[in-house]
Write a protein that holds these residues in place. Structure first.
Motif, PDB file in Angstrom:
ATOM      1  N   GLU A 146      -4.238   7.204  -5.111  1.00 30.41           N
ATOM      2  CA  GLU A 146      -5.534   7.193  -4.905  1.00 30.41           C
ATOM      3  C   GLU A 146      -6.367   8.173  -6.020  1.00 30.41           C
ATOM      4  O   GLU A 146      -5.781   9.219  -6.228  1.00 30.41           O
ATOM      5  N   VAL A 147      -7.481   7.800  -6.400  1.00 32.08           N
ATOM      6  CA  VAL A 147      -8.333   8.312  -7.275  1.00 32.08           C
ATOM      7  C   VAL A 147      -9.730   8.406  -6.771  1.00 32.08           C
ATOM      8  O   VAL A 147     -10.344   7.394  -6.221  1.00 32.08           O
ATOM      9  N   PRO A 148     -10.495   9.756  -6.393  1.00 29.10           N
ATOM     10  CA  PRO A 148     -11.826   9.706  -5.857  1.00 29.10           C
ATOM     11  C   PRO A 148     -12.725   9.037  -7.040  1.00 29.10           C
ATOM     12  O   PRO A 148     -12.445   9.140  -8.181  1.00 29.10           O
ATOM     13  N   TYR A 149     -13.458   7.745  -6.495  1.00 29.96           N
ATOM     14  CA  TYR A 149     -14.116   7.223  -7.441  1.00 29.96           C
ATOM     15  C   TYR A 149     -15.649   7.096  -7.081  1.00 29.96           C
ATOM     16  O   TYR A 149     -16.210   6.373  -6.410  1.00 29.96           O
ATOM     17  N   TYR A 200      -7.802   3.100  -7.023  1.00 30.04           N
ATOM     18  CA  TYR A 200      -6.285   3.026  -7.037  1.00 30.04           C
ATOM     19  C   TYR A 200      -5.753   2.820  -8.168  1.00 30.04           C
ATOM     20  O   TYR A 200      -6.327   1.857  -9.202  1.00 30.04           O
ATOM     21  N   THR A 253       0.935  -1.246  -0.063  1.00 30.49           N
ATOM     22  CA  THR A 253       0.018  -0.098   0.002  1.00 30.49           C
ATOM     23  C   THR A 253       0.913   1.332  -0.062  1.00 30.49           C
ATOM     24  O   THR A 253       0.332   2.393  -0.062  1.00 30.49           O
ATOM     25  N   GLY A 307     -16.326   5.414  -3.249  1.00 34.54           N
ATOM     26  CA  GLY A 307     -15.095   5.718  -2.405  1.00 34.54           C
ATOM     27  C   GLY A 307     -13.881   5.886  -3.112  1.00 34.54           C
ATOM     28  O   GLY A 307     -13.759   6.548  -4.215  1.00 34.54           O
ATOM     29  N   THR A 308     -12.744   5.442  -2.671  1.00 31.47           N
ATOM     30  CA  THR A 308     -11.491   5.239  -3.211  1.00 31.47           C
ATOM     31  C   THR A 308     -10.997   4.285  -4.228  1.00 31.47           C
ATOM     32  O   THR A 308     -11.163   3.180  -4.025  1.00 31.47           O
TER      33      THR A 308
END
Ligand code: 4AD
Ligand code: MG
Length: 431
Positions: free
Chosen positions: A171-174, A181, A166, A178-179
């Motif tokens: 990270e990408v807002p989705y 990757y 990790t 939620g998040t």
């Protein structure tokens, strides 16, 4: 009039043809004008003789300067002094656009300047040569896999979970989910693919928020992941060796001119096309300690360690059987020693470092689950991955090659940033 490419000039000796491209360099001396012309496929010296071309055209040709675009008509002939080289007697010149003060001149520029002008720098002979080698390496890898019964199986880039730990996730807002990757490797998805197709590979960009500012790290790089059902650790390494040797042979066959432009030691590449060496992680640690390194028994290797391990070796070295703590959760335990996993890294010679990471995968449901729980992984996000061990699990293995690392090695580039059109590093996103 036939429009041809510079690389095909030899087939048109004595015939008038047309070339479309750019001016690499231009100089005049009295009634003569010399244009070093390039069109992507190659370079040729084109010569205009004022009495032949006429006053007006000659004057027009003289308005061309560095990186102006131009269409030239002329008659190819053998170069008087250089073997296997050709020249063009210009019969007509048609400037397309006159470039104004092209910023990359002959003089040496610093890396910051060149990187800020990467959109132009790619036209330079060395960059052009590296990009051509990149092209060869890409298709050689695909050709080898296609010939060995692998199907292309494209893995997603937006993913709900990590593949390689990790710490390097983007990270990408989705939306409402939620998040998401950005994928670090398509491996886990490829493992689903083999249960349908037997052998699969993907080839595309992957992302790692690497804090490392080294000559070997990008934040966006290309990886080819391959995965095969019923293939175990030993055969996994054989496939990798076959592939890498095929790539070397392809580059030597197709890119001799480019290797020359880069002043790459071709002998070194030829010598690397021979059976690879093997070493266990423990043997590599012993070797390093015997050379005075303070490395600990369960440590991973840094760039200097890798260089020391391959010192004196013409061929790449597989380092296999790693302590499980320093390798990913999915690697299969060694049945002879449960503290070790059946992973292998392939280290290139000449200090080019790790180019492949691979392993046999844990195919036992309970053992895999136990390892994942030990690592506090979010089991819900990986349920699909565990499912594979429930429905027709088979021994299987795979590997991922760092494409730019491979191109760096083949081309002998000083830095990985020169092996991809637009390098992404922590301190650079422009252009
Ligand atoms: O060793 P890695 O992390 O292995 C994997 O991701 C596996 N899931 C692959 C698999 O089994 N299908 O990465 C594979 C290779 C490395 O050996 C290295 O060559 C390259 O990817 N690599 C990088 N290349 C450029 N920049 C980086 N930041 C890199 N990180 C890894
Ligand atoms: Mg690795």
């Amino acid at each position: 009039m036939t429009t041809i490419l510079v690389k095909d000039l030899s087939q048109y000796l004595g015939q008038e043809i047309e070339l479309k491209g750019w001016v690499r360099n231009i100089r005049s001396s009295g009634k003569l004008l010399f244009i070093i012309f390039r069109d992507g496929s190659g370079e040729v010296q084109a010569v205009a003789f004022k009495p032949n071309l006429g006053e007006e055209k000659f004057a027009l040709a003289k308005t061309l300067n560095l990186e102006s675009s131009v269409i030239i008509k002329g008659i190819p002939k053998k170069h008087q002094k250089i073997e296997d080289a050709y020249e063009l007697d210009i019969t007509d010149v048609e400037p397309v656009q006159i470039a104004v003060d092209y910023p990359i001149a002959k003089k040496e520029h610093g890396p910051d300047f060149l990187l800020a002008n990467r959109h132009l720098w790619i036209r330079s002979p060395k960059q052009n040569a590296i990009l051509k080698i990149r092209h060869t390496v890409y298709f050689a890898i695909c050709e080898y896999l296609n010939n060995n019964n692998f199907y292309r199986f494209d893995s997603p880039i937006l993913t709900p979970n990590a593949c390689e730990g990790t710490t390097t996730l983007f990270e990408v807002p989705y939306f409402d989910e939620g998040t998401a990757y950005l994928s670090q490797s398509g491996q886990l998805y490829l493992e689903t693919g083999i249960m349908s197709l037997g052998r699969v590979y993907d080839f595309g960009p992957v992302f790692r928020a690497e804090k490392s500012k080294t000559r070997k790290h990008l934040t966006e790089f290309w990886m080819m992941d391959a995965e095969a059902a019923y293939v175990e650790h030993e055969e996994n390494m054989q496939i990798q060796e076959g592939m890498i040797r095929f790539v070397i042979q392809s580059v030597l066959k197709k890119n001799l001119k480019d290797l020359e432009v880069l002043e790459r030691d071709i002998d070194k590449l030829k010598k690397a096309d021979a059976p690879f060496k093997r070493m266990t992680h423990a043997e590599a640690i012993n070797l390093l300690q015997s050379k005075g390194s303070p490395i600990g028994d369960n440590d991973d290797f840094g760039a200097q360690d890798e260089a020391m391990i391959t010192e004196g070796s013409d061929v790449p070295v597989f380092i296999e059987k790693w302590p499980k703590e320093i390798k990913a959760f999915y690697m299969k335990r060694d049945k002879d020693n449960p503290n070790l996993v059946l992973g292998a890294d392939l280290i290139a010679p000449e200090g080019f470092g790790e180019i492949i990471g691979g392993s046999q995968r844990e195919d036992d449901y309970d053992l895999l689950k136990e390892r994942m729980l030990n690592e506090n992984m979010d089991m819900d996000a990986y349920q699909w991955y565990l499912d594979l061990r429930k429905y027709g699990s088979v021994p299987h293995s795979g590997f991922g090659i760092g494409f730019e690392r491979m191109v760096t090695w083949m081309s002998g580039a000083a830095h990985i940033r020169e092996t991809i059109p637009f390098p992404r590093m922590i301190y650079r996103i422009y252009p």
